[in-house]
Write a protein that holds these residues in place. Structure first.
Motif, short mmCIF file in Angstrom:
data_model
loop_
_atom_site.label_atom_id
_atom_site.label_comp_id
_atom_site.label_asym_id
_atom_site.label_seq_id
_atom_site.Cartn_x
_atom_site.Cartn_y
_atom_site.Cartn_z
N ARG A 1 -7.90 -20.80 25.44
CA ARG A 1 -6.57 -20.65 24.85
C ARG A 1 -6.61 -20.81 23.34
O ARG A 1 -7.31 -21.67 22.81
CB ARG A 1 -5.60 -21.69 25.46
N ASP A 2 -5.87 -19.98 22.62
CA ASP A 2 -5.70 -20.10 21.18
C ASP A 2 -4.85 -21.34 20.91
O ASP A 2 -3.74 -21.47 21.43
CB ASP A 2 -5.02 -18.85 20.64
N ALA A 3 -5.35 -22.26 20.08
CA ALA A 3 -4.64 -23.51 19.82
C ALA A 3 -3.31 -23.31 19.09
O ALA A 3 -2.47 -24.20 19.09
CB ALA A 3 -5.52 -24.46 19.01
N ARG A 4 -3.11 -22.12 18.48
CA ARG A 4 -1.83 -21.85 17.81
C ARG A 4 -0.71 -21.67 18.81
O ARG A 4 0.47 -21.80 18.47
CB ARG A 4 -1.96 -20.59 16.95
N ARG A 5 -1.05 -21.40 20.06
CA ARG A 5 -0.05 -21.22 21.11
C ARG A 5 0.10 -22.54 21.87
O ARG A 5 -0.77 -22.95 22.61
CB ARG A 5 -0.49 -20.11 22.06
N ARG A 6 1.19 -23.21 21.63
CA ARG A 6 1.40 -24.53 22.21
C ARG A 6 1.67 -24.43 23.71
O ARG A 6 2.55 -23.69 24.16
CB ARG A 6 2.58 -25.23 21.53
#
Length: 274
Positions: free
Chosen positions: A10-15
C-alpha cells in the motif's frame, strides 16, 4: 529475497487503518534480506516526498526517515559545521556496497535498533531526538538513546512511524572524534565510540555503541579525568548490556570501548584545543 507471505503493498499516502501483519517499507534492505513470516502487507513510504535533509529556524538539522545513506553522505560533504566529518565516518561504518547505500535509509537503520547500526551511533552521538507519529495522529519526541532500548528493541508503539531525527545546532558545531573496532579488517563494528566537545561551554559527550546492546551517551560539564570517564562507563553499563555475538565477546567489547573512549578523551581535551 521474496517475501511470500506479503499479500499487498500500500502507498503510505493513502490513509487506511493499521492492521496486524502491516509493516513500514523504507529502503527495504533489511526487510528483503531474510524471511519475514509475520508480515502480510507493506506500507510503502518511498512516495511521501519528505525532504531528505532540512534546516530548521533554530539551526538544527532534520533528517527524514526516508533519507538514504547516499543522500546523507553527499549532503555532509558540503555541511558547513565542525561535526561534518563524523557523518561520513559513520556512513563508512556500514561497510556496505553502493547498492545498499542507495536504498538503505536512516530511519530503517534506527528502527532496526541493532547495536552495530551506524546511524544509531551517529544520531545518538550528536544528541539526536526522534520524531514519532502514531496512527491516531499523536506525536512524540525522545532522545535516540531512549528510542533504542536494546538489541533490536525500540520504543515504538504498534503502527507508529519514525518520521525524522533532529540534530541540535550545538552538537553540529562540536569538535568530534570517532573510533571503531572490529575483529576483522572489513567486519561489523564490535565497538564504536564517538566524542563531541561543545565549543560554547567546553562540555564533553562520549557515546558508546556497537559494544553495547543499546547506545549510551555520557555527558560531562567539564572534561573528565581518565578515571572519571572509566567509572562513568563501568558504573552505568551493566554486565549484561555488553553485547555478545559472533562479532565479539562482551569482555573484548568492554575493553575496546574503554580504550577507545580514553583515546577520544585525550584527543578532545588536549591543551592545544582548549
Amino acid at each position: 529475497m521474496d517475501l511470500n507471505t506479503v499479500l499487498d503493498v500500500r502507498d503510505a499516502r493513502r490513509r487506511e487503518p493499521w492492521r496486524p501483519g502491516d509493516a513500514w517499507l523504507g529502503g527495504g534492505t533489511y526487510l528483503f534480506s531474510e524471511p519475514q513470516p509475520h508480515i502480510r502487507r507493506l506500507v510503502d513510504l518511498s512516495r511521501m516526498g519528505w525532504p531528505p535533509l532540512s534546516w530548521q529556524p533554530d539551526g538544527s538539522l532534520d533528517i527524514a526517515a526516508t533519507c538514504t545513506i547516499t543522500e546523507l553522505s553527499r549532503f555532509a560533504r558540503t555541511l558547513p559545521t565542525t561535526a561534518a566529518p563524523l557523518f561520513e565516518q559513520c556512513c563508512r561504518a556500514f561497510l556496505a556496497s553502493f547498492k545498499i547505500w542507495n536504498m538503505a535509509t536512516v530511519g530503517g537503520n534506527l528502527c532496526n535498533g541493532l547495536p552495530a547500526g551506524p546511524m544509531v551511533s551517529l544520531t545518538a552521538g550528536l544528541d539526536g531526538t526522534v520524531f514519532l507519529q502514531g496512527q491516531d495522529g499523536a506525536t512524540r519526541r525522545m532522545p535516540v538513546t531512549d528510542f533504542v532500548l536494546g538489541a533490536g528493541v525500540k520504543n515504538l508503539r504498534e503502527g507508529e512511524l519514525l518520521r525524522s531525527v533532529r540534530l541540535p545546532p550545538n552538537a553540529l558545531d562540536s569538535r568530534t572524534a570517532f573510533r571503531q573496532a572490529s575483529l576483522y579488517g572489513l567486519g561489523r563494528s564490535g565497538a564504536l565510540v564517538i566524542g563531541a566537545c561543545d565549543p560554547a561551554d567546553g562540555s564533553l559527550a562520549v557515546t558508546v555503541s556497537a559494544a553495547t546492546t543499546r547506545p549510551f551517551r555520557f555527558w560531562f560539564a567539564l572534561p573528565p579525568t581518565a578515571a572519571e570517564l572509566r567509572a562513568a562507563i563501568d558504573g552505568t553499563v551493566r554486565p549484561d548490556e555488553w553485547y555478545d555475538d559472533i562479532h565479539g565477546l562482551p569482555a573484548w567489547r568492554r575493553h575496546m570501548a574503554l580504550r577507545l573512549a580514553e583515546e577520544i578523551r585525550r584527543e578532545l581535551t588536549t591543551e592545544d584545543h582548549r
